[in-house]
Design a protein around this motif. Structure first.
Motif, PDB file in Angstrom:
ATOM      1  N   ALA A   1      55.028 -37.032  37.677  1.00 63.48           N
ATOM      2  CA  ALA A   1      54.452 -37.897  38.585  1.00 63.48           C
ATOM      3  C   ALA A   1      53.198 -38.069  38.232  1.00 63.48           C
ATOM      4  N   ASN A   2      52.599 -39.211  38.647  1.00 61.32           N
ATOM      5  CA  ASN A   2      51.362 -39.604  38.638  1.00 61.32           C
ATOM      6  C   ASN A   2      50.553 -39.548  39.818  1.00 61.32           C
ATOM      7  N   ILE A   3      49.097 -39.264  39.742  1.00 60.63           N
ATOM      8  CA  ILE A   3      48.261 -39.138  40.927  1.00 60.63           C
ATOM      9  C   ILE A   3      47.249 -40.256  40.672  1.00 60.63           C
ATOM     10  N   LYS A   4      46.763 -40.856  41.830  1.00 59.13           N
ATOM     11  CA  LYS A   4      45.713 -41.765  42.210  1.00 59.13           C
ATOM     12  C   LYS A   4      44.573 -41.275  42.736  1.00 59.13           C
ATOM     13  N   TYR A   5      43.370 -41.346  42.149  1.00 59.00           N
ATOM     14  CA  TYR A   5      42.177 -40.884  43.019  1.00 59.00           C
ATOM     15  C   TYR A   5      41.171 -42.007  42.926  1.00 59.00           C
TER      16      TYR A   5
END
Length: 58
Positions: free
Chosen positions: A2-6
Motif C-alpha cells: 500500500a501507499n501512504i500520503k503525508y
C-alpha cells in the motif's frame, strides 16, 4: 504494498537539524506539500519521529 500520503503542516524553523534531515528525506520541501510513498516501517518511523510537523492523510 500500500501507499501512504503525508503532508508537511509546520515550518522547519527552530527545529533540530536531525528533524530537518528527516523531513528532507521524506521528500517534503514546503508547508502544505503532499507526498505519496510506499507504506514501509522505515517511512512510518520517520513520520513518527517528526509527527508534530507531518500529518498522514487518509
Amino acid at each position: 504494498m500500500a501507499n501512504i500520503k503525508y503532508r508537511q503542516k509546520k515550518s522547519l524553523i527552530g527545529t533540530p537539524e536531525s528533524h530537518r534531515k528527516i523531513v528532507k528525506a521524506l521528500g517534503l520541501k514546503k508547508i502544505g506539500q503532499v507526498v505519496e510513498a510506499k507504506d514501509t516501517p522505515q517511512i512510518r518511523g520517520m513520520i513518527q519521529k517528526v509527527h508534530y510537523m507531518v500529518e498522514v492523510i487518509d
